[in-house]
Design an enzyme around this catalytic site. Structure first.
Site, PDB file in Angstrom:
ATOM      1  N   SER A 135       0.954  -0.900   0.106  1.00  0.00           N
ATOM      2  CA  SER A 135       0.285   0.244   0.330  1.00  0.00           C
ATOM      3  C   SER A 135       0.941   1.494   0.233  1.00  0.00           C
ATOM      4  CB  SER A 135      -1.234   0.109   1.880  1.00  0.00           C
ATOM      5  OG  SER A 135      -1.714   0.661   1.406  1.00  0.00           O
ATOM      6  N   LYS A 161      -1.555  -0.924  -4.462  1.00  0.00           N
ATOM      7  CA  LYS A 161      -2.458  -0.047  -4.034  1.00  0.00           C
ATOM      8  C   LYS A 161      -1.958   1.781  -3.738  1.00  0.00           C
ATOM      9  CE  LYS A 161      -5.037   0.043   0.906  1.00  0.00           C
ATOM     10  NZ  LYS A 161      -5.386  -0.861   1.943  1.00  0.00           N
ATOM     11  N   LYS A 163      -3.222   5.256  -2.117  1.00  0.00           N
ATOM     12  CA  LYS A 163      -4.483   5.933  -1.591  1.00  0.00           C
ATOM     13  C   LYS A 163      -4.504   7.194  -2.916  1.00  0.00           C
ATOM     14  CE  LYS A 163      -4.121   3.884   1.908  1.00  0.00           C
ATOM     15  NZ  LYS A 163      -5.089   3.352   2.653  1.00  0.00           N
ATOM     16  N   ASP A 188      -7.575   3.108  -2.795  1.00  0.00           N
ATOM     17  CA  ASP A 188      -8.395   2.843  -1.418  1.00  0.00           C
ATOM     18  C   ASP A 188      -7.988   5.127  -1.386  1.00  0.00           C
ATOM     19  OD1 ASP A 188      -9.032   2.917   0.850  1.00  0.00           O
ATOM     20  OD2 ASP A 188      -7.387   2.042   1.867  1.00  0.00           O
ATOM     21  N   GLU A 213     -11.154   0.898  -3.127  1.00  0.00           N
ATOM     22  CA  GLU A 213     -11.671   0.317  -1.661  1.00  0.00           C
ATOM     23  C   GLU A 213     -11.570   1.299  -0.763  1.00  0.00           C
ATOM     24  OE1 GLU A 213      -7.875  -1.496   0.424  1.00  0.00           O
ATOM     25  OE2 GLU A 213      -8.762  -0.454   2.737  1.00  0.00           O
ATOM     26  N   ASP A 238     -13.457  -1.787   3.534  1.00  0.00           N
ATOM     27  CA  ASP A 238     -12.747  -2.243   4.624  1.00  0.00           C
ATOM     28  C   ASP A 238     -12.817  -1.052   6.009  1.00  0.00           C
ATOM     29  OD1 ASP A 238     -10.044  -0.675   6.798  1.00  0.00           O
ATOM     30  OD2 ASP A 238      -9.113  -0.478   5.021  1.00  0.00           O
ATOM     31  N   LYS A 262      -9.242  -7.514   8.233  1.00  0.00           N
ATOM     32  CA  LYS A 262      -8.397  -6.572   8.815  1.00  0.00           C
ATOM     33  C   LYS A 262      -8.045  -6.942  10.423  1.00  0.00           C
ATOM     34  CE  LYS A 262      -6.666  -2.193   6.617  1.00  0.00           C
ATOM     35  NZ  LYS A 262      -6.955  -0.859   6.749  1.00  0.00           N
ATOM     36  N   GLY A 290      -3.979  -4.373   6.340  1.00  0.00           N
ATOM     37  CA  GLY A 290      -2.889  -3.830   7.254  1.00  0.00           C
ATOM     38  C   GLY A 290      -2.959  -3.146   7.867  1.00  0.00           C
TER      39      GLY A 290
HETATM   40  O1  OSB Z   1      -7.248   1.994   5.151  1.00  0.00           O
HETATM   41  O2  OSB Z   1      -5.934  -0.097   4.034  1.00  0.00           O
HETATM   42  C1  OSB Z   1      -5.610   1.254   5.086  1.00  0.00           C
HETATM   43  C2  OSB Z   1      -2.776   2.768   7.149  1.00  0.00           C
HETATM   44  C3  OSB Z   1      -3.474   2.070   8.354  1.00  0.00           C
HETATM   45  C4  OSB Z   1      -4.547   2.576   8.305  1.00  0.00           C
HETATM   46  C5  OSB Z   1      -5.561   2.502   7.333  1.00  0.00           C
HETATM   47  C6  OSB Z   1      -5.192   1.701   6.067  1.00  0.00           C
HETATM   48  C7  OSB Z   1      -3.865   1.539   5.985  1.00  0.00           C
HETATM   49  C8  OSB Z   1      -2.614   1.089   4.940  1.00  0.00           C
HETATM   50  C9  OSB Z   1      -1.466   0.637   4.560  1.00  0.00           C
HETATM   51  O3  OSB Z   1      -3.692   0.820   4.050  1.00  0.00           O
HETATM   52  C10 OSB Z   1      -1.828  -1.039   5.023  1.00  0.00           C
HETATM   53  C11 OSB Z   1       0.051  -1.732   5.270  1.00  0.00           C
HETATM   54  O4  OSB Z   1       0.104  -1.852   6.663  1.00  0.00           O
HETATM   55  O5  OSB Z   1       0.680  -1.435   4.564  1.00  0.00           O
HETATM   56 MG    MG Z   2      -8.402   0.937   3.670  1.00  0.00          MG
END
Ligand code: OSB
Ligand code: MG
Length: 371
Positions: A135, A161, A163, A188, A213, A238, A262, A290
């Site tokens: 991510s 992924k 953001k 996401d 996402e 999520d 998660k 994660g």
């Molecule tokens: O939305 O998936 C998410 C990290 C912190 C809070 C929300 C998210 C995330 C990530 C990181 O996308 C995923 C990772 O741990 O590598």
């Molecule tokens: Mg997410």
């Protein structure tokens, strides 16, 4: 077995680089680690609550409060024969799945160690290596993002992924897609959009994304269903999914076609498995998300991802994608986009007590000692 002692500590754990999402950023993680003691055995886990309430109402500090005042008193001294007992003992507390999850998960580690089973084995997974993804947070420029994505693809990651947020979306993703026409890409939004943005989001349909996402609000399954009707790209939820009940409702309503599981967000491993089983029975793919976990939390994620319904690579990256040096031995590594779940009992990696002590800023143990 009787839970005869519980320890909670907070570590301050700096990320190698700032991780930015639509709702804020994380730079120095404040992670709670819990330890259960029973019958001379110990079980570790990690609470995934963040430093601020941008992703969930739970934070490091609310989790500490709920653990110390309500959850630990309910668990301490209790007879527990399986992790499901821990869930039952904590069920009277409304919400706070992240605080609950770390206790339930620690009981899985404990049980695995007692029975000599790895987590993957204990929860019915394969123990085989699984493909994993990465991510990538919001970057200062599209050029920088393209460069980062290139590095992760070169390292073999099987899913990328990105953001997104309003103002950093279609053009940015198009730049990445242009540079990597074949890459398995997804985005996401962490709830940054509303249904009024549906036309903007529909432009993503031309970018060959695996999924979008959590585009809309965390508590709005209805509008996600309305949005999904107009999008070709599958929606993955999520934040909206905190239990198997949420997952069932989301699938009934058509709010998503994929679910990100998660364990920390949904109340633990038992709940994760129920969501997995429900989705599998309906042919809905799931993958393991994660929360910028240390190696302690990562061990649970990789074990969970060995279950057969996890058909999409998770956000489970190598330790060094996050940390200068992880708090477990050995660290988690990725070879050719694959991560192998540890084979030893329980989490199968060893928390580095000296390193953890050095990062610790507060610790409390139950039963509470009199001064
Ligand atoms: O939305 O998936 C998410 C990290 C912190 C809070 C929300 C998210 C995330 C990530 C990181 O996308 C995923 C990772 O741990 O590598
Ligand atoms: Mg997410």
């Amino acid at each position: 077995m009787r839970i005869d002692a519980i320890e909670v500590r907070e570590i301050r754990f700096p990320l190698r680089e700032r991780f930015e999402i639509s709702s804020g950023y994380s730079e120095k993680r404040r992670i709670l680690l819990v330890r259960l003691h029973a019958d001379g055995e110990t079980g570790w886990a990690e609470c995934v609550a963040g430093e601020d309430p941008g992703y969930s109402y739970e934070t490091t500090d609310t989790a500490w409060h709920i653990l110390a005042e309500f959850l630990i008193p309910a668990l301490l001294g209790a007879e527990v024969t399986e992790p499901a007992d821990v869930e039952r003992l904590l069920a009277h507390v409304r919400g706070h799945p992240m605080a609950k999850a770390c206790l339930e998960m620690a009981s899985w580690d404990l049980e695995g160690r007692k029975r000599g089973l790895s987590l993957a084995e204990a929860l019915g997974g394969s123990g085989e290596p699984v493909p994993v993804g990465v991510s990538v947070g919001l970057q200062k420029s599209d050029d920088l993002l393209v460069e980062k994505v290139g590095e992760f693809l070169a390292a073999g990651y099987r899913k990328i992924k990105l953001k997104i947020k309003p103002g950093r979306d279609v053009e940015m993703v198009r730049a990445v897609r242009g540079a990597f026409p074949e890459a398995p890409l997804m985005v996401d939004a962490n709830s940054a959009y509303t249904l009024a943005d549906r036309e903007r989001l529909a432009e993503m349909d031309d970018l060959d994304l695996l999924m979008i996402e959590q585009p809309l609000a965390h508590d709005d399954l209805h509008r996600h269903a309305r949005l999904q009707e107009t999008l070709q790209t599958p929606i993955c939820l999520d934040e909206s999914i905190r239990s198997a009940g949420d997952a069932e409702l989301a699938l009934e309503l058509g709010s998503c076609r994929i679910i990100n599981i998660k364990p920390g967000r949904v109340g633990g491993i038992g709940s994760s498995r129920r969501i997995h089983d429900l989705c599998r029975a309906r042919g809905v793919p799931v993958w393991c998300g994660g929360m910028l976990e240390s190696g302690v939390g990562r061990a649970f994620n990789i074990a969970l991802a060995t279950l057969p319904g996890f058909t999409i690579p998770g956000d489970i990256s190598a330790s060094r994608r996050y940390w200068e040096r992880d708090i477990v031995d050995p660290e988690f590594e990725v070879f050719d986009g694959m991560m192998t779940p540890p084979a030893g009992p329980g989490i199968g990696v060893t928390p580095d007590q000296r390193r953890i002590d050095r990062l610790t800023v507060r610790v409390e143990r139950w039963p509470r000692m009199r001064a």
